[in-house]
Design a protein around this motif. Structure first.
Motif, PDB file in Angstrom:
ATOM      1  N   PHE A   1      -1.463  12.284   6.144  1.00  0.00           N
ATOM      2  CA  PHE A   1      -2.109  11.163   6.838  1.00  0.00           C
ATOM      3  C   PHE A   1      -1.049  10.396   7.609  1.00  0.00           C
ATOM      4  CE2 PHE A   1      -6.095   8.532   6.469  1.00  0.00           C
ATOM      5  CZ  PHE A   1      -5.751   7.577   7.403  1.00  0.00           C
ATOM      6  N   GLY A   2      -1.226  10.335   8.920  1.00  0.00           N
ATOM      7  CA  GLY A   2      -0.340   9.551   9.767  1.00  0.00           C
ATOM      8  C   GLY A   2      -1.091   8.380  10.369  1.00  0.00           C
ATOM      9  N   LEU A   3      -0.477   7.202  10.334  1.00  0.00           N
ATOM     10  CA  LEU A   3      -1.079   5.979  10.861  1.00  0.00           C
ATOM     11  C   LEU A   3      -0.065   5.247  11.723  1.00  0.00           C
ATOM     12  CD1 LEU A   3      -3.126   3.541  10.925  1.00  0.00           C
ATOM     13  CD2 LEU A   3      -2.048   2.776   8.780  1.00  0.00           C
ATOM     14  N   ASN A   4      -0.488   4.879  12.926  1.00  0.00           N
ATOM     15  CA  ASN A   4       0.292   3.985  13.774  1.00  0.00           C
ATOM     16  C   ASN A   4      -0.594   2.779  14.056  1.00  0.00           C
ATOM     17  OD1 ASN A   4       1.640   2.566  15.751  1.00  0.00           O
ATOM     18  ND2 ASN A   4       2.087   4.340  17.035  1.00  0.00           N
TER      19      ASN A   4
ATOM     20  N   ILE B   1      -7.482   6.786  -0.691  1.00  0.00           N
ATOM     21  CA  ILE B   1      -6.254   6.397  -1.398  1.00  0.00           C
ATOM     22  C   ILE B   1      -5.058   6.443  -0.450  1.00  0.00           C
ATOM     23  CG2 ILE B   1      -4.588   7.168  -3.157  1.00  0.00           C
ATOM     24  CD1 ILE B   1      -7.065   8.074  -4.841  1.00  0.00           C
ATOM     25  N   VAL B   2      -4.914   7.564   0.267  1.00  0.00           N
ATOM     26  CA  VAL B   2      -3.755   7.738   1.144  1.00  0.00           C
ATOM     27  C   VAL B   2      -3.826   6.778   2.337  1.00  0.00           C
ATOM     28  CG1 VAL B   2      -2.426   9.371   2.525  1.00  0.00           C
ATOM     29  CG2 VAL B   2      -3.497  10.129   0.410  1.00  0.00           C
ATOM     30  N   PHE B   3      -5.017   6.556   2.871  1.00  0.00           N
ATOM     31  CA  PHE B   3      -5.168   5.592   3.968  1.00  0.00           C
ATOM     32  C   PHE B   3      -4.718   4.210   3.513  1.00  0.00           C
ATOM     33  CE2 PHE B   3      -8.506   3.608   7.057  1.00  0.00           C
ATOM     34  CZ  PHE B   3      -7.500   3.239   7.934  1.00  0.00           C
ATOM     35  N   GLY B   4      -5.146   3.796   2.331  1.00  0.00           N
ATOM     36  CA  GLY B   4      -4.718   2.505   1.796  1.00  0.00           C
ATOM     37  C   GLY B   4      -3.213   2.423   1.641  1.00  0.00           C
ATOM     38  N   GLN B   5      -2.598   3.485   1.138  1.00  0.00           N
ATOM     39  CA  GLN B   5      -1.144   3.511   0.984  1.00  0.00           C
ATOM     40  C   GLN B   5      -0.444   3.415   2.334  1.00  0.00           C
ATOM     41  OE1 GLN B   5      -0.859   7.239  -1.144  1.00  0.00           O
ATOM     42  NE2 GLN B   5      -0.874   6.237  -3.155  1.00  0.00           N
ATOM     43  N   CYS B   6      -1.007   4.096   3.341  1.00  0.00           N
ATOM     44  CA  CYS B   6      -0.422   4.045   4.688  1.00  0.00           C
ATOM     45  C   CYS B   6      -0.512   2.638   5.278  1.00  0.00           C
ATOM     46  CB  CYS B   6      -1.117   5.039   5.610  1.00  0.00           C
ATOM     47  SG  CYS B   6      -0.592   6.754   5.398  1.00  0.00           S
TER      48      CYS B   6
ATOM     49  N   LYS C   1      -0.636  -0.190   3.620  1.00  0.00           N
ATOM     50  CA  LYS C   1       0.321  -1.038   2.896  1.00  0.00           C
ATOM     51  C   LYS C   1       1.753  -0.786   3.374  1.00  0.00           C
ATOM     52  CE  LYS C   1       1.970  -2.220  -1.692  1.00  0.00           C
ATOM     53  NZ  LYS C   1       1.972  -1.908  -3.113  1.00  0.00           N
ATOM     54  N   GLU C   2       2.099   0.463   3.554  1.00  0.00           N
ATOM     55  CA  GLU C   2       3.457   0.793   4.001  1.00  0.00           C
ATOM     56  C   GLU C   2       3.700   0.332   5.437  1.00  0.00           C
ATOM     57  OE1 GLU C   2       5.343   4.989   5.026  1.00  0.00           O
ATOM     58  OE2 GLU C   2       5.354   4.638   2.848  1.00  0.00           O
TER      59      GLU C   2
ATOM     60  N   ARG D   1       5.524   0.106  13.169  1.00  0.00           N
ATOM     61  CA  ARG D   1       4.526  -0.087  12.126  1.00  0.00           C
ATOM     62  C   ARG D   1       3.728   1.208  11.999  1.00  0.00           C
ATOM     63  NH1 ARG D   1       1.383  -5.456  12.291  1.00  0.00           N
ATOM     64  NH2 ARG D   1       0.646  -4.712  14.305  1.00  0.00           N
ATOM     65  N   GLU D   2       4.446   2.210  11.539  1.00  0.00           N
ATOM     66  CA  GLU D   2       3.872   3.532  11.352  1.00  0.00           C
ATOM     67  C   GLU D   2       4.107   3.989   9.922  1.00  0.00           C
ATOM     68  OE1 GLU D   2       4.633   6.433  14.532  1.00  0.00           O
ATOM     69  OE2 GLU D   2       5.786   4.833  15.501  1.00  0.00           O
ATOM     70  N   SER D   3       3.249   4.891   9.488  1.00  0.00           N
ATOM     71  CA  SER D   3       3.408   5.460   8.158  1.00  0.00           C
ATOM     72  C   SER D   3       2.879   6.882   8.178  1.00  0.00           C
ATOM     73  CB  SER D   3       2.620   4.629   7.142  1.00  0.00           C
ATOM     74  OG  SER D   3       2.708   5.212   5.858  1.00  0.00           O
ATOM     75  N   LYS D   4       3.544   7.740   7.454  1.00  0.00           N
ATOM     76  CA  LYS D   4       3.049   9.113   7.277  1.00  0.00           C
ATOM     77  C   LYS D   4       3.251   9.487   5.816  1.00  0.00           C
ATOM     78  CE  LYS D   4       2.905  13.668   9.262  1.00  0.00           C
ATOM     79  NZ  LYS D   4       3.306  14.539  10.380  1.00  0.00           N
ATOM     80  N   ILE D   5       2.164   9.840   5.164  1.00  0.00           N
ATOM     81  CA  ILE D   5       2.204  10.154   3.736  1.00  0.00           C
ATOM     82  C   ILE D   5       1.545  11.504   3.498  1.00  0.00           C
ATOM     83  CG2 ILE D   5       1.326   9.489   1.460  1.00  0.00           C
ATOM     84  CD1 ILE D   5       1.633   6.567   2.298  1.00  0.00           C
ATOM     85  N   ARG D   6       2.184  12.305   2.643  1.00  0.00           N
ATOM     86  CA  ARG D   6       1.572  13.546   2.179  1.00  0.00           C
ATOM     87  C   ARG D   6       1.284  13.382   0.691  1.00  0.00           C
ATOM     88  NH1 ARG D   6       3.304  19.705   1.636  1.00  0.00           N
ATOM     89  NH2 ARG D   6       1.217  20.498   1.150  1.00  0.00           N
ATOM     90  N   ARG D   7       0.071  13.733   0.313  1.00  0.00           N
ATOM     91  CA  ARG D   7      -0.341  13.665  -1.096  1.00  0.00           C
ATOM     92  C   ARG D   7      -1.007  14.982  -1.455  1.00  0.00           C
ATOM     93  NH1 ARG D   7      -4.960  11.985  -4.357  1.00  0.00           N
ATOM     94  NH2 ARG D   7      -4.293  10.712  -6.119  1.00  0.00           N
TER      95      ARG D   7
END
Length: 195
Positions: free
Chosen positions: A18-21, A73-78, A80-81, A3-9
């Motif tokens: 932004f990386g989230l675990n 915005i990016v935190f929210g996307q992370c 959700k993903e 349950r991890e996500s990493k998004i670049r915007r």
């Protein structure tokens, strides 16, 4: 299940990674160029037991608005993903957090229906290099892009630093509860069968 996500915007105003675990232990690396905001994001990590890795280069020569809103915005996307189809998660989380004279409530629902109810009055325009009006804008961006129903309410308090810190701690704690997996939950916690 990871349950991890990493998004670049990257926009003309900000460049964010932004990386989230979700299943972390509260470790963090946060560098947004706004010291007070960095400090608040570390509270989300520590009190939510999330691992966060955030870097942002923003147009801080303008002001802090684009940086903070875009990170929201990016935190929210992370979020959700990382939660994916939401099968097995508790969905709801709430926290009432004391911070010296301050008492803050945060409640959220990973419902798929974005909404923010923000009932907080701050009495100083800035904390460090962060405009206090950006607290609401940050959480609005997170709620909209994570598709969460989010309520933030100041129950008592005078010191603006304590109030904002209490909000970020409460959010981290509530999000931790909502993203917890419960083996008893089969599928999504909804009579509709999906969230």
């Amino acid at each position: 299940m990871s349950r991890e996500s990493k998004i670049r915007r990257k926009t003309n105003e900000t460049d964010i990674t932004f990386g989230l675990n979700i299943d972390g232990c509260g470790t963090y690396v946060v560098d947004t160029g706004i010291g007070f905001f960095d400090h608040m994001m570390t509270h989300i990590a520590k009190h939510g037991l999330f691992n966060l890795d955030i870097t942002c280069t923003g147009d801080l020569q303008v002001d802090c608005h684009h940086t903070i809103e875009d990170i929201g915005i990016v935190f929210g996307q992370c979020i959700k993903e990382a939660v994916g189809d939401k099968h097995g998660i508790k969905r709801y989380g709430s926290a009432i957090i004391p911070m010296d004279e301050t008492l803050v409530l945060c409640a959220l629902d990973l419902s798929g229906r974005p909404y923010l109810n923000y009932d907080v009055t701050l009495t100083t325009p800035r904390l460090g290099e962060m405009d206090t009006e950006m607290v609401e804008e940050f959480f609005r961006a997170v709620a909209m892009h994570a598709e969460m129903n989010l309520h933030v309410k100041l129950l008592d308090g005078k010191n603006n630093h304590h109030i904002v810190e209490g909000i970020f701690k409460a959010f981290g704690n509530a999000l931790d509860q909502a993203t917890m997996v419960d083996e008893r939950i089969k599928g999504a916690l909804s009579t509709k069968g999906m969230l």
